[in-house]
Scaffold this motif. Sequence first.
Motif, mmCIF file in Angstrom:
data_model
loop_
_atom_site.group_PDB
_atom_site.id
_atom_site.type_symbol
_atom_site.label_atom_id
_atom_site.label_comp_id
_atom_site.label_asym_id
_atom_site.label_seq_id
_atom_site.Cartn_x
_atom_site.Cartn_y
_atom_site.Cartn_z
ATOM 1 N N VAL A 208 2.082 1.330 0.121
ATOM 2 C CA VAL A 208 1.857 -0.112 0.093
ATOM 3 C C VAL A 208 1.832 -0.654 1.521
ATOM 4 C CG1 VAL A 208 2.793 -2.338 -0.660
ATOM 5 C CG2 VAL A 208 2.934 -0.348 -2.166
ATOM 6 N N GLU A 209 0.847 -1.499 1.825
ATOM 7 C CA GLU A 209 0.723 -2.061 3.168
ATOM 8 C C GLU A 209 1.949 -2.903 3.516
ATOM 9 O OE1 GLU A 209 -1.599 -1.460 5.338
ATOM 10 O OE2 GLU A 209 -2.852 -0.239 4.007
ATOM 11 N N PHE A 210 2.312 -2.891 4.812
ATOM 12 C CA PHE A 210 3.522 -3.574 5.247
ATOM 13 C C PHE A 210 3.532 -5.057 4.906
ATOM 14 C CE2 PHE A 210 6.956 -1.672 7.699
ATOM 15 C CZ PHE A 210 6.583 -0.337 7.681
ATOM 16 N N ASP A 211 2.381 -5.707 5.046
ATOM 17 C CA ASP A 211 2.366 -7.147 4.784
ATOM 18 C C ASP A 211 2.332 -7.475 3.298
ATOM 19 O OD1 ASP A 211 -0.160 -6.177 4.438
ATOM 20 O OD2 ASP A 211 -1.186 -7.778 5.510
ATOM 21 N N GLU A 212 2.334 -6.434 2.452
ATOM 22 C CA GLU A 212 2.349 -6.643 1.007
ATOM 23 C C GLU A 212 3.624 -6.092 0.363
ATOM 24 O OE1 GLU A 212 -1.199 -4.924 -0.557
ATOM 25 O OE2 GLU A 212 -2.543 -6.208 0.607
ATOM 26 N N LEU A 213 4.544 -5.609 1.176
ATOM 27 C CA LEU A 213 5.760 -4.991 0.655
ATOM 28 C C LEU A 213 6.672 -6.004 -0.028
ATOM 29 C CD1 LEU A 213 6.778 -2.559 3.546
ATOM 30 C CD2 LEU A 213 6.110 -1.904 1.225
ATOM 31 N N THR A 214 7.320 -5.541 -1.094
ATOM 32 C CA THR A 214 8.381 -6.332 -1.729
ATOM 33 C C THR A 214 9.663 -5.493 -1.694
ATOM 34 O OG1 THR A 214 7.621 -5.540 -3.912
ATOM 35 C CG2 THR A 214 6.810 -7.688 -3.158
ATOM 36 N N ASP A 215 9.914 -4.729 -2.775
ATOM 37 C CA ASP A 215 11.118 -3.892 -2.805
ATOM 38 C C ASP A 215 10.772 -2.410 -2.928
ATOM 39 O OD1 ASP A 215 10.136 -3.922 -5.380
ATOM 40 O OD2 ASP A 215 12.121 -4.026 -6.316
ATOM 41 N N GLU A 216 9.585 -2.025 -2.441
ATOM 42 C CA GLU A 216 9.128 -0.637 -2.611
ATOM 43 C C GLU A 216 10.072 0.375 -1.974
ATOM 44 O OE1 GLU A 216 5.677 -3.059 -3.648
ATOM 45 O OE2 GLU A 216 7.122 -3.121 -1.990
ATOM 46 N N ILE B 89 5.753 -14.824 13.650
ATOM 47 C CA ILE B 89 5.541 -13.466 14.154
ATOM 48 C C ILE B 89 5.959 -12.477 13.078
ATOM 49 C CG2 ILE B 89 6.084 -11.809 15.961
ATOM 50 C CD1 ILE B 89 6.765 -14.126 17.792
ATOM 51 N N ALA B 90 5.028 -11.628 12.662
ATOM 52 C CA ALA B 90 5.303 -10.658 11.597
ATOM 53 C C ALA B 90 6.339 -9.632 12.049
ATOM 54 C CB ALA B 90 4.006 -9.952 11.189
ATOM 55 N N ASP B 91 7.080 -9.098 11.085
ATOM 56 C CA ASP B 91 8.138 -8.130 11.383
ATOM 57 C C ASP B 91 7.607 -6.859 12.041
ATOM 58 O OD1 ASP B 91 9.995 -9.831 10.304
ATOM 59 O OD2 ASP B 91 10.012 -8.859 8.326
ATOM 60 N N SER C 180 12.519 5.325 4.312
ATOM 61 C CA SER C 180 12.888 4.174 3.489
ATOM 62 C C SER C 180 14.307 3.714 3.801
ATOM 63 C CB SER C 180 12.750 4.524 2.003
ATOM 64 O OG SER C 180 11.404 4.817 1.682
ATOM 65 N N LEU C 181 15.210 4.670 4.036
ATOM 66 C CA LEU C 181 16.567 4.305 4.461
ATOM 67 C C LEU C 181 16.528 3.509 5.760
ATOM 68 C CD1 LEU C 181 18.685 7.545 3.837
ATOM 69 C CD2 LEU C 181 18.742 5.432 2.518
ATOM 70 N N TYR C 182 15.692 3.967 6.696
ATOM 71 C CA TYR C 182 15.570 3.271 7.974
ATOM 72 C C TYR C 182 15.069 1.843 7.766
ATOM 73 C CZ TYR C 182 13.367 1.658 12.257
ATOM 74 O OH TYR C 182 12.969 0.881 13.316
ATOM 75 N N TYR C 183 14.017 1.684 6.962
ATOM 76 C CA TYR C 183 13.452 0.352 6.756
ATOM 77 C C TYR C 183 14.429 -0.574 6.039
ATOM 78 C CZ TYR C 183 8.960 2.349 8.124
ATOM 79 O OH TYR C 183 7.947 2.955 8.817
ATOM 80 N N PHE D 21 2.424 -6.941 24.575
ATOM 81 C CA PHE D 21 1.221 -7.761 24.707
ATOM 82 C C PHE D 21 1.134 -8.772 23.561
ATOM 83 C CE2 PHE D 21 -1.599 -4.657 27.332
ATOM 84 C CZ PHE D 21 -0.661 -4.701 28.342
ATOM 85 N N ASP D 22 1.275 -8.273 22.330
ATOM 86 C CA ASP D 22 1.223 -9.161 21.161
ATOM 87 C C ASP D 22 2.341 -10.194 21.209
ATOM 88 O OD1 ASP D 22 -1.003 -8.071 19.593
ATOM 89 O OD2 ASP D 22 0.233 -6.284 19.452
ATOM 90 N N LEU D 23 3.543 -9.731 21.555
ATOM 91 C CA LEU D 23 4.671 -10.653 21.608
ATOM 92 C C LEU D 23 4.456 -11.723 22.667
ATOM 93 C CD1 LEU D 23 7.612 -8.093 21.223
ATOM 94 C CD2 LEU D 23 6.853 -9.759 19.528
#
Length: 410
Positions: free
Chosen positions: A83-91, A342-344, A122-125, A350-352
């Motif tokens: 699942v894409e990061f910007d679409e994650l819920t509780d995966e 700012i997305a997680d 997943s533990l890390y995230y 550069f982006d920041l």
Amino acid sequence: MSTLGERIRTFRKQQKMTLEALAGNQLTKGMLSLIENNKANPSMDSLTYIAERLGVEVAELMEEVSLKELREVLKVAEKLFSVEFDELTDEHEQIIVLIEPYIEKLSHGYEAARLLDIYSRSLYYEKKDGWQELLDKAGAIYDQMNITPRLAAVGIFRAMVKFTAHDYDRALKLLLRERSDIESRNAFIDPLTRLDFYYLEGVLHYAVGNAVEAIQVLNEGIEFSKEKQIFYRIDHLYRIATFHAMMNNDVQSMEYYERKLLHYGNFADDQDAIFFTKFASVHYLTSYKRDFEEALAIINAQFDKQVVPNAFLPYAHLEKGKALFGIKKYEEALSCFKEVKIADYVHHPFDLSIFYEKDAYAALCYLSLGDNKKAITAIRIAVANVDPMPYTPYKKFIMETFVFIKERLD
């Protein structure tokens, strides 16, 4: 379902032990051969002895999950993990619950390694302890099985953990070490893994301010991609090259990479790549040419009439706010800046730094509206955020804005 003898043989071969070495002084080579071929059953004392020699728990020899069951679990885990990061819920939490009952039994084989890999990430995230040890275990199994792409991915993940913590120097050192280790031990590295290394090494060189090394690595990646006719990562390589040219006021190169990226986007029907070219054009107008009217015209004609990809929404709000500031519509500009989140997953300096500009522009808006207190608060936020970042035109703008506001208010 593998047998006890088969499991003992698998562990022995993973440890690169001969029958004689495993037998030691308590078993004979012949007896151990009979056990491995399921022609004799070891006593509990003998089984304990074998487990100790192999460095595993007796339970790991006694119990085994069927390969079919592991593959079914892995199939579900891979789907959740994709699942894409910007679409994650509780995966990630679902993954932990799914794999946890099997963790103690994951000792060998691709399925076990991949489950450990996904579980540890997943533990890390989810910010839970113990992920490093399990990731190392996954890497060790990949190494034993000579699965280079997965082993490289484990090393890359370790480096990117440091990157997300904004420890850019450590991230680069880790990545270079992992790449060197992989290349020194493998005669063949698949092209996709090589492109991962090219891209991420370039990204991290930029993050620590090594612009010369960064563009050299990125150009090598682009040439390698062309040579192999593999376009994996090519859009990312072109994006970074575009911004490098922009920050160096190399308009010819910037336009060249934008055209390349647009061709790729149309060919691959990649809407993110296509939209990036539009964003880059507007960004160049606002941050470099200061042509705010033209930028706003493009925004009104394209951004507001099309569905902006989720990943670009914060950038779209930012650019519109900057353009509105430029034509002195300060209240409207501030409304846009308030929408910038700012997305997680945004961690590159550069982006920041681009995003941190919003507080500098907001400070200028407040100053023009006569709200000096909010102006100084906003510019101090911008300076505090950008201070640890390497030098960029964005950092320069923020620092110059700070000096300007201080002089106006002193």
